[in-house]
Design a protein around this motif. Structure first.
Motif: not given
Length: 331
Positions: A183-209
């Motif tokens: 496994d690898t510890v990362i601080q950024t996630i990019r995923s369309v699954s996180l879009h609140p409206e379920g659209r095919n648009s990338v949502v970025v979560l940065d600075g995860i601590r």
């Protein structure tokens, strides 16, 4: 019939063992490396048994078997592995199984897995290249490939081995619950699954601590990637190793054997005087002939002794009969 088959298998096994012993002692450098590594593995095996760590003990036994494989391949397929290639393979096996798994170098040194996968790509390309090169130089087959095609085959072979290995790691993790894909510890996630409206648009979560799972803080300082990055890194470094050797191999074939570096990693066909399996078989056959000759001599001696004994007995019987006849006449 069963005993005869069993005897044949035993003779075959004995012949291969003799050939292996001769093969192992052919090159001093590779034999020295093999001997030292084997001693270290045996010591490790004893320690693991004393600690009742039978899983690691199994790895030690597996390593002992793998250390013999280069010599077994040479004996069975009648090819000559250069000392540099054989030593590299032996060290690779030891570094992966004993140092990596048992001594936990994979955890102590983050680059350890990367180095081994790079080396694996290099060695796999060397093996793939060698297979094609041996076919190219075969007298039995009408088989001739250009240097570029040989390099491509070597590259594809290496990448296939790398991909199959990643399949193996994934299967072991999913089926047996291992953690081979680190496994690898990362601080950024990019995923369309996180879009609140379920659209095919990338949502970025940065600075995860911090990440909480089921109310429990993981305490890793970031999000835990479950093996994807490790797999891609392994394939990338495998790619680098494959490309490096394929390029070197291309130059080697283009200049037909002038490169010293590649020559040290490209197997060749065994010469007759180095075909230890044939030598062992001939020695075994000669031993059988001598043994059979001795048996026949012994049988002849026994027959002669028996015949001589029978003659003596006949003479004694004749004498006794003559005495009885002479005694009867006297009376």
């Amino acid at each position: 019939m069963g005993k005869q088959k069993k005897g044949t298998k035993q003779n075959r096994f004995r012949t291969i063992l003799k050939a292996l012993k001769m093969e192992l002692r052919e090159h001093r450098s590779s034999f020295l490396v093999y001997f030292v590594l084997r001693i270290l593995v045996i010591v490790m095996l004893v320690l693991q048994i004393l600690n009742r760590n039978y899983e690691n003990a199994f790895l030690c036994i597996l390593t002992l078997i793998l250390l013999i494989m280069p010599s077994l391949v040479q004996v069975t397929f009648k090819i000559e592995l250069p000392s540099a290639l054989e030593i590299t393979i032996l060290i690779f096996i030891f570094a992966a199984e004993i140092l990596g798994e048992i001594q936990e170098f994979y955890l102590a040194f983050p680059f350890w897995d990367t180095v081994l996968h790079t080396l694996n790509g290099f060695l796999a390309a060397a093996i793939g290249f060698s297979m094609v090169d041996l076919l190219n130089r075969s007298d039995r087959l009408k088989f001739e490939l250009s240097p570029l095609f040989m390099a491509i085959v070597a590259f594809c072979f290496s990448m296939t081995i790398g991909v199959v290995w990643e399949f193996f790691e994934f299967g072991m993790d999913q089926i047996l619950g291992f953690d081979m894909q680190k496994d690898t510890v990362i601080q950024t996630i990019r995923s369309v699954s996180l879009h609140p409206e379920g659209r095919n648009s990338v949502v970025v979560l940065d600075g995860i601590r911090s990440v909480t799972v089921n109310g429990q803080e993981l305490g890793l300082g970031g999000y835990l990637d479950i093996g994807l990055i490790d797999t891609m890194k392994d394939l990338i470094v495998n790619f680098i190793g494959a490309v490096v050797f394929s390029c070197i191999g291309f130059v080697y074939v283009k200049n037909r054997g002038k490169g010293r570096l590649v020559r040290g990693f490209v197997p060749s066909r065994k010469k007759a005087e180095r075909d230890f399996l044939r030598i062992a078989q001939e020695t075994e056959a000669q031993t059988k002939v001598r043994t059979q000759a001795r048996k026949e001599e012994w049988t002849e001696v026994r027959t002669e002794e028996k015949t001589a004994g029978e003659r003596v007995e006949n003479r004694m019987e004749n004498r006794m009969e003559n005495r009885e006849e002479n005694g009867g006449k006297t009376e």
